[in-house]
Design a protein around this motif. Structure first.
Motif, short mmCIF file in Angstrom:
data_model
loop_
_atom_site.label_atom_id
_atom_site.label_comp_id
_atom_site.label_asym_id
_atom_site.label_seq_id
_atom_site.Cartn_x
_atom_site.Cartn_y
_atom_site.Cartn_z
N ALA A 18 62.54 -4.05 57.73
CA ALA A 18 61.45 -4.97 57.39
C ALA A 18 60.15 -4.49 58.02
O ALA A 18 59.08 -4.59 57.41
N SER A 19 60.23 -3.94 59.23
CA SER A 19 59.03 -3.42 59.89
C SER A 19 58.47 -2.21 59.15
O SER A 19 57.27 -2.09 58.97
N VAL A 20 59.35 -1.31 58.70
CA VAL A 20 58.89 -0.16 57.91
C VAL A 20 58.17 -0.67 56.66
O VAL A 20 57.10 -0.18 56.31
N GLU A 21 58.76 -1.66 56.00
CA GLU A 21 58.14 -2.21 54.79
C GLU A 21 56.75 -2.76 55.09
O GLU A 21 55.80 -2.51 54.35
N GLU A 36 67.78 7.50 56.35
CA GLU A 36 68.77 7.90 57.35
C GLU A 36 69.16 6.72 58.23
O GLU A 36 70.32 6.54 58.57
N TYR A 37 68.17 5.90 58.59
CA TYR A 37 68.47 4.71 59.39
C TYR A 37 69.33 3.74 58.59
O TYR A 37 70.34 3.22 59.08
N ALA A 38 68.95 3.50 57.33
CA ALA A 38 69.69 2.57 56.48
C ALA A 38 71.14 3.04 56.29
O ALA A 38 72.05 2.21 56.18
N ASP A 39 71.37 4.35 56.30
CA ASP A 39 72.71 4.92 56.15
C ASP A 39 73.46 5.04 57.47
O ASP A 39 74.57 5.59 57.50
N GLY A 40 72.84 4.61 58.57
CA GLY A 40 73.50 4.71 59.88
C GLY A 40 73.48 6.09 60.49
O GLY A 40 74.20 6.37 61.44
N LYS A 41 72.63 6.99 59.96
CA LYS A 41 72.57 8.37 60.45
C LYS A 41 71.44 8.60 61.44
O LYS A 41 71.33 9.69 61.99
N ALA A 42 70.57 7.61 61.65
CA ALA A 42 69.48 7.70 62.62
C ALA A 42 69.46 6.38 63.40
O ALA A 42 69.74 5.32 62.85
#
Length: 141
Positions: A18-21, A36-42
């Motif tokens: 939400a902050s990125v948005e 990457e964050y949304a996929d759990g990779k970051a």
């Protein structure tokens, strides 16, 4: 790259996506590592302020791990006073309009505030969705 520059500032946020948005749509910055964050990779996403600097949008749930830094016990999760972003006059005015159009409260203009490039003709402050205070300014008149 030569010399010293500001690489990144970490902001604690409740919902990094939400902050990125908010920073993309309202402030006009570009997301970095969002997928990457949304996929759990970051561990967290960021937004690019300039070619040389980022705002890292770290989930507040990570704050406890920051107490592991020597001498930092009890300091994790504390907010900074504010972060200032500088832009040209046209982008500054467009940001002010976007913030107001999105219902984001903005402070009155400050005049001749000192910063990295001397006195800024105008600046103003606003809060992001997590309460972090952001100052926007321009130097060219």
């Amino acid at each position: 790259m030569t010399g010293t520059h500001l690489d990144h500032v970490v902001l604690w946020v409740n919902d990094p996506l939400a902050s990125v948005e908010f920073y993309e749509k309202t402030v006009g910055l570009t997301g970095v590592r969002t997928a990457e964050y949304a996929d759990g990779k970051a561990a967290f996403p960021s937004v690019r302020v300039s070619a040389d600097s980022l705002l890292d949008l770290a989930p507040l749930t990570m704050a406890g791990s920051m107490d592991a830094i020597p001498g930092a016990g009890g300091t994790a999760g504390h907010p900074v006073n504010h972060v200032c972003i500088a832009m040209d006059k046209q982008a500054f005015e467009a940001l002010h309009v976007r913030l107001e159009a999105n219902g984001v409260a903005v402070s009155p203009y400050s005049h001749n505030s000192f910063g990295a490039h001397g006195a800024s003709p105008r600046s103003f402050y606003f809060r992001d969705p997590d309460g972090n205070i952001i100052e926007a300014r321009h130097y060219d008149e």
